[in-house]
Enzyme design. Structure first.
Site, PDB file in Angstrom:
ATOM      1  N   HIS A 263      53.231-102.355 -29.270  1.00  0.00           N
ATOM      2  CA  HIS A 263      53.904-103.454 -28.469  1.00  0.00           C
ATOM      3  C   HIS A 263      54.177-104.487 -29.518  1.00  0.00           C
ATOM      4  O   HIS A 263      53.247-104.986 -30.499  1.00  0.00           O
ATOM      5  CB  HIS A 263      52.728-104.020 -27.518  1.00  0.00           C
ATOM      6  CG  HIS A 263      53.152-104.943 -26.508  1.00  0.00           C
ATOM      7  ND1 HIS A 263      53.755-106.259 -26.811  1.00  0.00           N
ATOM      8  CD2 HIS A 263      53.609-104.902 -25.201  1.00  0.00           C
ATOM      9  CE1 HIS A 263      54.164-106.819 -25.674  1.00  0.00           C
ATOM     10  NE2 HIS A 263      54.059-106.086 -24.687  1.00  0.00           N
TER      11      HIS A 263
ATOM     12  N   ARG B 105      58.868-113.436 -23.065  1.00  0.00           N
ATOM     13  CA  ARG B 105      59.829-113.524 -23.858  1.00  0.00           C
ATOM     14  C   ARG B 105      61.137-113.646 -22.868  1.00  0.00           C
ATOM     15  O   ARG B 105      62.298-114.113 -22.952  1.00  0.00           O
ATOM     16  CB  ARG B 105      60.041-112.139 -24.698  1.00  0.00           C
ATOM     17  CG  ARG B 105      59.472-112.634 -26.148  1.00  0.00           C
ATOM     18  CD  ARG B 105      59.374-111.346 -26.956  1.00  0.00           C
ATOM     19  NE  ARG B 105      58.541-110.489 -26.595  1.00  0.00           N
ATOM     20  CZ  ARG B 105      58.485-108.896 -26.603  1.00  0.00           C
ATOM     21  NH1 ARG B 105      59.686-108.451 -27.048  1.00  0.00           N
ATOM     22  NH2 ARG B 105      57.704-108.300 -25.959  1.00  0.00           N
TER      23      ARG B 105
END
Ligand code: FAD
Ligand code: SIN
Length: 494
Positions: free
Chosen positions: A259, A282
C-alpha cells in the site's frame, strides 16, 4: 477407511469478516457453528478496514456502473491475462475469471445483505485508485466500515443459540481420513486453548487471513525483498502451511500488495506496524508530494503508485536508527500526503482521529515551503479545468482550493507517508463456491478437498497481481457466505 456419515457441526477457523460471514450463512442454512479464534477478540484485520466495501451496481451509487468486472481484471494484470500460470499449470485464466465474475456479480447483493439484513449504514460512496467509478461504500458516521460491519455481524451471530465462539483458541492441525477411493477428506481440527489440546469433528471453513504481518516467516520465504518494509498488519504467523499439509494447492504466494500510504508517526517514525492513510483520503481529493512536487497520478492502482514511490530514493533515517539499536533495518520513503480544506471535509470522519494521533497536522497554506505552495497553485488550476494534469489525474474528489491569493490563509492537512506491506493476494486455490482445491497431477484440473472450504485473505487467485481497494471486505462477504452455505449443506447431508 470409509467416509462415514458427515458430521453436523461447521467449524469456522478465524473470526475476521470472512469467518463471521461464513458463520452467518451456515447458521441460516440450518447448521450449528463453532467459531475458533486465535486472538483474545474476534475481528482480525477486518476490524481495521477504513475505506469501505465495494459494490456495483448499488442503490447508493449515482452513476450507472457496469465496469467493476473489467476494472478488476485490469487490476489483476499479467497473472490473470496469462493463459498458463507460472506457479501452477492448473489454475488458469478461466478459473480466475470465474472468481472475478462471482465477486463482482454478487457485489450489489452483498451490499444489500449488509444494509438490509445486518443493519449496517453503507450510504457514502467513494472512488479509490484503479476504479473507474465511485463504488467503495462506508457509513456516514464516525465508525470506520470494518468495525461497523464486524460489530453488527457479531451482534447478530451472538443472538443465535446454535453459534458458539471460542476465543484464544488456535487451530494447529486439520484432521483427515483417507476414503476407500484413496482421496483425502477433512474431518475436523486439532486446537489449543488455555494450554490444553483438543479435537473437534465437523466440516471446516478456513478463514485465517493473510501473511503480510508474518514478516520473518511466510513473507520472508516468499518475498524476502519486502521484509524491510513496515506493515499495516499486526505481526502474526501465516497459517497457509496447515492447508498445504492436507494437500491444498497454494497459488500466487509471491503476490504481495504494497500500500503506498502508511502514516509515519512523527513521535515514533521507525514503528514497524503503522496506521494506514486510507485510500479514501486520496479519493476525496488528497495529493502526494515528494520534495514539494507531485510525481504520480494518485488515483492509479496501489501497485503503480507504490512502484513509482519505491523508485525514488528512500529516506536513510530509519536504517540509521536501526543500525544504532542493532535491530533489523527498515526501509521508508519521505512522501507527503496533503489534503486541501475540501478534501479534509470529505474525509471528516477519519481526519479527527489522524489529527489526534499526530499523523496529520493542520497548516495554513502560507506556512508551507515554496515548492509545495507552487504545486498547490498548479494543481488547483488543473482541478479548475484551466490546464490538463501532466500526470493524468482525471478525478479530483472534493478539492476546492483555487490557486489564488485567498488560499494562503486557508488550512490544509499534511502528514508523512511511506509504502507498507498491506495484503497478500496469494493463498489457497478455491472454487467459486469456496471449496479448497487440492494439488493434482500435471495437466489435470484441480479437485475439491472433501470437507474443507476457505474464504477471505487466506485464499489466492482472485486478485492476481493487484487487489483493488475495497475488494477484500467484499470477498470476505461473498465467498464467506458461499462457503458457509455449502459447508452447511454438506454437514447436514443434503
Ligand atoms: P482477518 O480479518 O485477518 O481474520 C483472520 C482471523 O483468523 C484473525 O482474527 C486471526 O487471529 C485468526 N486466526 C489466524 N490463524 C488462526 C488459527 N490458527 N486458529 C484460529 N484463528 C486464527 N479491505 C477492504 O476491502 N476495505 C478497506 O477499507 C480495508 N482497509 C484496511 C485497513 C487496514 C489497516 C488493513 C490492515 C486492512 C484493510 N483491508 C481493507 C483489508 C481487509 O481488512 C482484510 O484483508 C480482510 O478483512 C481480511 O479478512 P479475513 O477475514 O480474511 O482475515
Ligand atoms: C485503504 O483504506 O486504503 C485500504 C482499503 C483496502 O485495503 O481495501
Amino acid at each position: 477407511m470409509s467416509p462415514g456419515p458427515a458430521p453436523q457441526t461447521i467449524i469456522v477457523v478465524g473470526g475476521g469478516l470472512a469467518g463471521l460471514s461464513a458463520s452467518y450463512a451456515a447458521l441460516r442454512a440450518g447448521g450449528a457453528v463453532r467459531l475458533l479464534e486465535r486472538a483474545e477478540r474476534p475481528g482480525g484485520n477486518s476490524i481495521k478496514a477504513s475505506s469501505g466495501i465495494n459494490g456495483a451496481p448499488t442503490r447508493f451509487q449515482r452513476d450507472q456502473d457496469t465496469a467493476f468486472y473489467s476494472d478488476t481484471v485490469r487490476s489483476a494484470g499479467a497473472r490473470l491475462a496469462a493463459e498458463a500460470d507460472a506457479s501452477t499449470t492448473h489454475f488458469r485464466r478461466p478459473e480466475r475469471e470465474a472468481l472475478v465474475a462471482t465477486l463482482t456479480g454478487a457485489s450489489g447483493k452483498a451490499i444489500d445483505f449488509l444494509v438490509d439484513e445486518i443493519g449496517v449504514d453503507l450510504s457514502v460512496v467513494a472512488q479509490l485508485g484503479g476504479h473507474s467509478f465511485p463504488r467503495t461504500h462506508r457509513g456516514a458516521g464516525k465508525l470506520p466500515p470494518g468495525a461497523a460491519i464486524v460489530t453488527a455481524l457479531l451482534e447478530k451471530l451472538k443472538q443465535d443459540p446454535k453459534f458458539e465462539l471460542s476465543t484464544a483458541s488456535e487451530v494447529k492441525r486439520l484432521l483427515t481420513q483417507i476414503s476407500d477411493a484413496g482421496s483425502r477428506k477433512v474431518t475436523g481440527v486439532e486446537f489449543t486453548s488455555a494450554g490444553q489440546t483438543a479435537t473437534l469433528q465437523g466440516a471446516v471453513i478456513f478463514t485465517t487471513g493473510g501473511f503480510a504481518g508474518d514478516t520473518w516467516g511466510l513473507l520472508q520465504k516468499h518475498r524476502p525483498d519486502l521484509a524491510g518494509l513496515p506493515s499495516t498488519n499486526d505481526p502474526r504467523p501465516g497459517t497457509h502451511g496447515l492447508l498445504e499439509a492436507v494437500g491444498a494447492q497454494l497459488i500466487d504466494m509471491d503476490s504481495v500488495q504494497i500500500h503506498p500510504t502508511g502514516f509515519v508517526q512523527p513521535s515514533d517514525p521507525d514503528a514497524r506496524v503503522k496506521f494506514l492513510a486510507a485510500e479514501m483520503l486520496r479519493g476525496g481529493g488528497g495529493i502526494l508530494l515528494h520534495r514539494g512536487r507531485r510525481f504520480v497520478n494518485e488515483m492509479e492502482t496501489r501497485e503503480h503508485v507504490s512502484h513509482v514511490i519505491m523508485k525514488l530514493p528512500p529516506s536513510s533515517t530509519a536504517a540509521t536508527a536501526a543500525e544504532k539499536e542493532g535491530s533489523e533495518s527498515l526501509t521508508q520513503w519521505d512522501i507527503q500526503l496533503l489534503l486541501d480544506p475540501g478534501a479534509c471535509e470529505a474525509a471528516a470522519s477519519h481526519i479527527g482521529f489522524y489529527l489526534w494521533k499526530g499523523l496529520l497536522a493542520k497548516k495554513k497554506v502560507k506556512e508551507l515551503d515554496e515548492a509545495t505552495r507552487e504545486s498547490i497553485r498548479e494543481y488547483s488550476q488543473v482541478v479548475a479545468g484551466t490546464k490538463p494534469d501532466a500526470l493524468g489525474r482525471k478525478v479530483f474528489g472534493s478539492w476546492r482550493l483555487q490557486g489564488t491569493e485567498e488560499d494562503e490563509e486557508l488550512e490544509v492537512c499534511i502528514g508523512r507517508v511511506t509504502p507498507i506491506t498491506h495484503f497478500t493476494m496469494g493463498g489457497a486455490a478455491i472454487s467459486s463456491k469456496g471449496h479448497v482445491l487440492a494439488k493434482s497431477d500435471e495437466g489435470a484440473s484441480l479437485k475439491p478437498i472433501e470437507g474443507l472450504w476457505a474464504a477471505g485473505e487466506i485464499t489466492g487467485g482472485l486478485h492476481g497481481d493487484n487487489r483493488l481497494g475495497g475488494s477484500s471486505l467484499l470477498e470476505c462477504v461473498v465467498f464467506g457466505r458461499a462457503a458457509g452455505a455449502e459447508a452447511a449443506s454438506y454437514a447436514l447431508g443434503r
